[in-house]
Design a protein around this motif. Structure first.
Motif, PDB file in Angstrom:
ATOM      1  N   LEU A  36      16.368 -55.582  45.374  1.00  0.00           N
ATOM      2  CA  LEU A  36      15.625 -55.695  44.105  1.00  0.00           C
ATOM      3  C   LEU A  36      15.272 -54.315  43.558  1.00  0.00           C
ATOM      4  O   LEU A  36      15.377 -54.068  42.357  1.00  0.00           O
ATOM      5  CB  LEU A  36      14.357 -56.519  44.306  1.00  0.00           C
ATOM      6  N   ALA A  37      14.862 -53.418  44.467  1.00  0.00           N
ATOM      7  CA  ALA A  37      14.478 -52.072  44.027  1.00  0.00           C
ATOM      8  C   ALA A  37      15.669 -51.342  43.409  1.00  0.00           C
ATOM      9  O   ALA A  37      15.498 -50.534  42.494  1.00  0.00           O
ATOM     10  CB  ALA A  37      13.926 -51.277  45.207  1.00  0.00           C
ATOM     11  N   SER A  38      16.873 -51.659  43.891  1.00  0.00           N
ATOM     12  CA  SER A  38      18.041 -50.904  43.419  1.00  0.00           C
ATOM     13  C   SER A  38      18.401 -51.239  41.975  1.00  0.00           C
ATOM     14  O   SER A  38      19.234 -50.560  41.382  1.00  0.00           O
ATOM     15  CB  SER A  38      19.241 -51.127  44.349  1.00  0.00           C
ATOM     16  N   CYS A  39      17.826 -52.287  41.379  1.00  0.00           N
ATOM     17  CA  CYS A  39      18.170 -52.580  39.974  1.00  0.00           C
ATOM     18  C   CYS A  39      16.940 -52.600  39.075  1.00  0.00           C
ATOM     19  O   CYS A  39      17.002 -53.030  37.934  1.00  0.00           O
ATOM     20  CB  CYS A  39      18.950 -53.886  39.878  1.00  0.00           C
ATOM     21  N   LYS A  40      15.806 -52.107  39.585  1.00  0.00           N
ATOM     22  CA  LYS A  40      14.564 -52.130  38.814  1.00  0.00           C
ATOM     23  C   LYS A  40      14.680 -51.333  37.510  1.00  0.00           C
ATOM     24  O   LYS A  40      14.273 -51.787  36.446  1.00  0.00           O
ATOM     25  CB  LYS A  40      13.418 -51.568  39.672  1.00  0.00           C
ATOM     26  N   GLY A  41      15.296 -50.159  37.628  1.00  0.00           N
ATOM     27  CA  GLY A  41      15.392 -49.270  36.474  1.00  0.00           C
ATOM     28  C   GLY A  41      16.277 -49.800  35.358  1.00  0.00           C
ATOM     29  O   GLY A  41      16.267 -49.273  34.249  1.00  0.00           O
TER      30      GLY A  41
END
Ligand code: UD1
Ligand code: CA
Length: 451
Positions: A36-41
């Motif tokens: 999830l963190a890898s596509c937050k931006g």
């Protein structure tokens, strides 16, 4: 519009674990948290998690995650393959127009930049699907991607469905796809289970969509999928290597980098020296010029500048500048040390505030206590904080000294500049400036002989 779907319904049979695979931890965060963190931006408009095996547990673990775009959970029951998982989106995404980014929940090392590039390539080429690939020296286990020189993909064949000849293809499917949702939705119902596992494969949609393109990643480490404990350990090693490299570039000395582990939440100031066998977990914030180790664990704690920690455990504690901890000390949750304190061997401090310049040097337990400045706690001093039912507080005023082997039975308050005689067991408060003795008077019988 961009929707992100994370496939997290599988059991992870090959992990042989009671924990669902996507909840396995990697450097302190679960696999699914990392994905999830890898596509937050990318600021998706929708974030959907496809859950199935131990769905509740996976959902609970992500309570509060998602940030500005709330997480939607879609149940896949039973788990009949990755294609079946994405079929579950037909209803929640009915009428949605835009891209669907599909991420495998067990591919945790992906960099946001890589996903952004995949999205960019997909949008500029106008493909129906663009997927991430890598060339691996050992492609065992991965789906093989068959593509021409221009990046157009004709099919993906799973390792177990490949012929001997097909297995020689080293271009593998990373399990990260960008679909045009409308086109994918049209072919999803056509998936069939004519494969070795008898499942519906998302990978089969690629041959039904045109044009299908692929983008090869530069750093194959990023697309490591985790199916077993061996791959979990390999990914852990990659993350640790990334973290240590980052902090060395930021001015931290690691004497033996490979023997130390860090968490994402670890932060170092300048000129920190980390000796061998040190481990940092949770939010571990280390000030300038600290010297940590050898052999220490700093978990979720804040250390000021110039702190030294030697063979010790510091957990949920706050340590101000210029303190020295250890060897063999344990700071437990709620320990707060002001500047310049000294905590020596076989000392345990829990839920206590220690004033500036105070010393607890040898063999002590300090629990639920408040010590003023420049207190000298004698060797073997114990705060007896527990009466068997409740915990009670001990207060020791500034400049006080406790003799060796003192027991302070809480609740108890010692004023400033108190002196406690060695071997005392104190149960009553002592006013400032007093000498307190609580021990049997010494008896000496001279010239005494056995009768
Ligand atoms: C999948 C790909 C393979 C690719 C590899 C990359 C398919 C058919 N194969 O294989 O081409 O090289 O990933 O790592 O997609 N899941 C569900 N529901 C299911 C089954 C799986 O949500 O019914 C989830 C799992 O929790 C996991 C992900 O999908 O997060 C991938 O499943 P997994 O069984 O690990 O697929 P692979 O065999 O690794
Ligand atoms: Ca996998």
């Amino acid at each position: 519009m961009l929707a992100v779907a994370v496939l997290a319904a599988g059991k992870g049979t090959r992990m042989k674990s009671a924990l669902p695979k996507v909840l396995q931890p990697l450097a302190g965060a679960t696999l699914v948290e990392r994905v999830l963190a890898s596509c937050k931006g990318l600021q998706p408009d929708r974030q959907i998690l496809i859950v199935g095996h131990q769905a509740e547990r996976v959902e609970q673990s992500l309570a509060g995650a998602g940030g500005s775009c709330p997480l939607e959970f879609v149940l896949q029951q039973p788990q009949n393959g990755t294609g079946h998982a994405v079929q579950q989106l037909l209803e929640p995404l009915a009428g949605f127009e835009g891209e669907l980014l599909v991420l495998n929940g067990d591919v945790p090392l992906l960099r946001e930049q890589t996903i952004a590039e995949l999205l960019e390539r997909h949008r500029s080429s106008g493909a129906a699907v663009t997927l991430l690939t890598a060339r691996l020296a050992d492609p065992t286990g991965y789906g093989r991607v068959f593509a021409d020189g221009d990046g157009a993909v004709s099919a993906i064949v799973e390792h177990r469905d490949c012929s001997e000849a097909q297995r020689c293809n080293t271009l593998i499917n990373a399990g990260i796809y960008c679909f045009n949702w409308t086109q994918l939705a049209a072919v999803l119902p056509q998936l069939r289970t004519d494969n070795d596992q008898g499942e519906l494969y998302l990978t089969d949609t690629v041959a039904m969509l045109s044009p299908a393109m692929h983008v090869e990643v530069a750093d194959a480490d990023e697309i490591n999928g985790i199916n077993d404990r061996l791959q979990l350990a390999q990914c852990e090693a990659v993350i640790q290597e990334r973290l240590r490299r980052h902090w060395m570039e930021e001015g931290v000395t690691f004497v033996d980098p490979g023997s130390c582990t860090l968490s994402d939440g670890t932060r170092f100031g300048r000129d920190v020296v980390v000796e061998p066998q040190c481990h940092f977990r949770g939010e571990a914030v280390i000030g300038d010029g600290c010297r940590i180790g050898p052999g220490s664990l700093i978990d979720n704690s804040r250390l000021g500048d110039g702190v030294e920690v030697l063979y010790s455990v510091v957990r949920d504690a706050v340590v101000a500048g210029d303190c020295a901890i250890g060897p063999f000390a344990q700071l437990r949750p709620g320990a707060e040390l002001a500047a310049g304190c000294r905590v020596g061997n076989f000392v345990e401090i829990k839920q206590s505030r220690i004033g500036a310049g105070s010393k607890v040097n040898h063999l002590s337990y300090i629990g639920d206590a408040e010590l003023g400045e420049n207190v000298n706690v004698g060797a073997g001093t114990i705060t007896a904080n527990y009466d068997g039912v409740n915990k009670h507080r001990t207060v020791i005023g500034a400049g006080s000294k406790t003799g060796a082997n003192s027991v302070l039975v809480a609740p108890i308050q010692l004023g400033a500049n108190v002196t406690v005689g060695a071997g005392s067991t104190l149960t009553k408060d002592v006013p400032a400036g007093a000498l307190a003795l609580g021990r049997a008077k010494q008896l000496v019988k001279e010239n005494w002989q056995m009768p």
